[in-house]
Design an enzyme around this catalytic site. Sequence first.
Site, PDB file in Angstrom:
ATOM      1  N   ASN A  82      37.470  32.874  40.037  1.00 59.20           N
ATOM      2  CA  ASN A  82      38.780  33.507  40.191  1.00 59.20           C
ATOM      3  C   ASN A  82      38.994  33.739  41.688  1.00 59.20           C
ATOM      4  O   ASN A  82      38.383  34.631  42.267  1.00 59.20           O
ATOM      5  CB  ASN A  82      38.787  34.839  39.420  1.00 59.20           C
ATOM      6  N   TRP A  83      39.832  32.922  42.267  1.00 57.98           N
ATOM      7  CA  TRP A  83      40.033  32.996  43.722  1.00 57.98           C
ATOM      8  C   TRP A  83      40.912  34.178  44.138  1.00 57.98           C
ATOM      9  O   TRP A  83      41.043  34.455  45.323  1.00 57.98           O
ATOM     10  CB  TRP A  83      40.657  31.687  44.227  1.00 57.98           C
ATOM     11  N   LYS A  84      41.543  34.822  43.150  1.00 59.28           N
ATOM     12  CA  LYS A  84      42.444  35.955  43.453  1.00 59.28           C
ATOM     13  C   LYS A  84      43.478  35.508  44.499  1.00 59.28           C
ATOM     14  O   LYS A  84      43.880  34.351  44.491  1.00 59.28           O
ATOM     15  CB  LYS A  84      41.620  37.183  43.875  1.00 59.28           C
ATOM     16  N   HIS A 113      43.223  40.943  33.826  1.00 59.07           N
ATOM     17  CA  HIS A 113      42.236  41.276  34.852  1.00 59.07           C
ATOM     18  C   HIS A 113      42.460  42.730  35.293  1.00 59.07           C
ATOM     19  O   HIS A 113      43.601  43.188  35.370  1.00 59.07           O
ATOM     20  CB  HIS A 113      42.366  40.324  36.042  1.00 59.07           C
ATOM     21  N   GLU A 130      42.444  44.096  38.058  1.00 60.99           N
ATOM     22  CA  GLU A 130      43.334  44.269  39.221  1.00 60.99           C
ATOM     23  C   GLU A 130      44.798  44.240  38.798  1.00 60.99           C
ATOM     24  O   GLU A 130      45.641  44.920  39.391  1.00 60.99           O
ATOM     25  CB  GLU A 130      43.015  43.199  40.278  1.00 60.99           C
ATOM     26  N   GLU A 141      34.233  42.584  32.456  1.00 64.48           N
ATOM     27  CA  GLU A 141      34.140  42.871  33.886  1.00 64.48           C
ATOM     28  C   GLU A 141      34.210  44.383  34.106  1.00 64.48           C
ATOM     29  O   GLU A 141      35.319  44.961  34.132  1.00 64.48           O
ATOM     30  CB  GLU A 141      35.298  42.206  34.642  1.00 64.48           C
ATOM     31  N   GLY A 183      33.557  43.273  43.106  1.00 59.72           N
ATOM     32  CA  GLY A 183      33.635  43.273  44.568  1.00 59.72           C
ATOM     33  C   GLY A 183      32.820  44.361  45.248  1.00 59.72           C
ATOM     34  O   GLY A 183      33.026  44.649  46.424  1.00 59.72           O
ATOM     35  N   SER A 203      30.456  41.025  40.729  1.00 62.15           N
ATOM     36  CA  SER A 203      29.369  40.842  41.694  1.00 62.15           C
ATOM     37  C   SER A 203      28.305  39.843  41.255  1.00 62.15           C
ATOM     38  O   SER A 203      27.117  40.037  41.516  1.00 62.15           O
ATOM     39  CB  SER A 203      28.735  42.201  42.044  1.00 62.15           C
ATOM     40  N   GLY A 226      34.319  36.160  41.364  1.00 63.48           N
ATOM     41  CA  GLY A 226      35.362  36.357  42.373  1.00 63.48           C
ATOM     42  C   GLY A 226      34.895  35.855  43.729  1.00 63.48           C
ATOM     43  O   GLY A 226      34.907  34.655  44.017  1.00 63.48           O
ATOM     44  N   GLY A 227      34.468  36.780  44.584  1.00 67.10           N
ATOM     45  CA  GLY A 227      34.112  36.467  45.969  1.00 67.10           C
ATOM     46  C   GLY A 227      33.227  35.245  46.143  1.00 67.10           C
ATOM     47  O   GLY A 227      33.476  34.413  47.028  1.00 67.10           O
TER      48      GLY A 227
HETATM   49  P1  13P Z   1      33.550  39.623  42.309  1.00 64.99           P
HETATM   50  O1  13P Z   1      32.698  38.462  41.831  1.00 64.99           O
HETATM   51  O2  13P Z   1      34.075  39.433  43.687  1.00 64.99           O
HETATM   52  O3  13P Z   1      32.867  40.928  42.080  1.00 64.99           O
HETATM   53  O4  13P Z   1      34.868  39.629  41.377  1.00 64.99           O
HETATM   54  C1  13P Z   1      34.730  39.565  40.011  1.00 64.99           C
HETATM   55  C2  13P Z   1      36.060  39.337  39.410  1.00 64.99           C
HETATM   56  O5  13P Z   1      36.931  40.199  39.463  1.00 64.99           O
HETATM   57  C3  13P Z   1      36.322  38.030  38.792  1.00 64.99           C
HETATM   58  O6  13P Z   1      37.497  38.036  38.059  1.00 64.99           O
END
Ligand code: 13P
Length: 256
Positions: A14-16, A101, A103, A171, A177, A216, A237-238
């Site tokens: 997920n590149w956000k 998600h 966020e 999640e 993050g 993470s 994510g990251g």
């Molecule tokens: P991180 O891997 O950066 O913690 O993010 C997880 C995430 O929100 C994937 O949707």
Amino acid sequence: MAKKKTRTPIVAGNWKMNGLMSSKSELKTLAKHLKKQSKSACDVVICPPATLLKAFQSDVKGTRIKLGAQDCHQNQSGAHTGDVSAQMLADAGAKWIIVGHSERRTDHKETDALVCAKAGAAIAAGCGVIICVGETEAQRDKKMTLRTVGRQLKNSMPETANAGDVVIAYEPVWAIGTGRTPTNEEIAEVHGFIRSKLFARFGDEGKSVRILYGGSVKPANAREILAIENVDGGLVGGASLKAKDFWGIIKAYGAK
Ligand code: 13P
């Protein structure tokens, strides 16, 4: 990891709100790395910003990478300035759509009912849907994790969903993050709980639904987390932004 073979795992990135046309180079590097792994090891999905879906279509052609979107509007079309429908995303090459998600639940005050409508729209557009659930730190501290996840799961799952349409991503909000992760036992407990709810919803087919862990996930912890019972892959994510890191996670499922 032979025990995992009842379900093909998925590693989804997920590149956000990250990525430009120049990110095509990461996609190409990832495709090269993936040649070092058997096709059947796991499914690989990249969810870039919607602006890049169409542009990435030619780059993923002939590779194992499938494209996904990070959100969709619940309606097919209409007067919704700035929004993008599931049908549009599918038209631009998305095979998967993430909904719910944390966020979005936080930044845009998305409720379970809205997430449910979005999931229904994604399925109606012919996409697989990745429904995200997870507790906040305050909810975990109050021992409300299973209650929270159970409520989100029940209320975010559309009536129209078949087992083959959905993937669940657990999640924990506090792990996103932050570099913090639940213990293996905590992950196993929640994934086992989600599995029991999937059996209740879909009967025997509940065993075919993939449950991803997100929060993470890094190359350093992927092997351990992805080996936990009922963890059928990761939503990353990251560490999905750089092909080298993402491959470092994917190769937990083996490399030639
Ligand atoms: P991180 O891997 O950066 O913690 O993010 C997880 C995430 O929100 C994937 O949707």
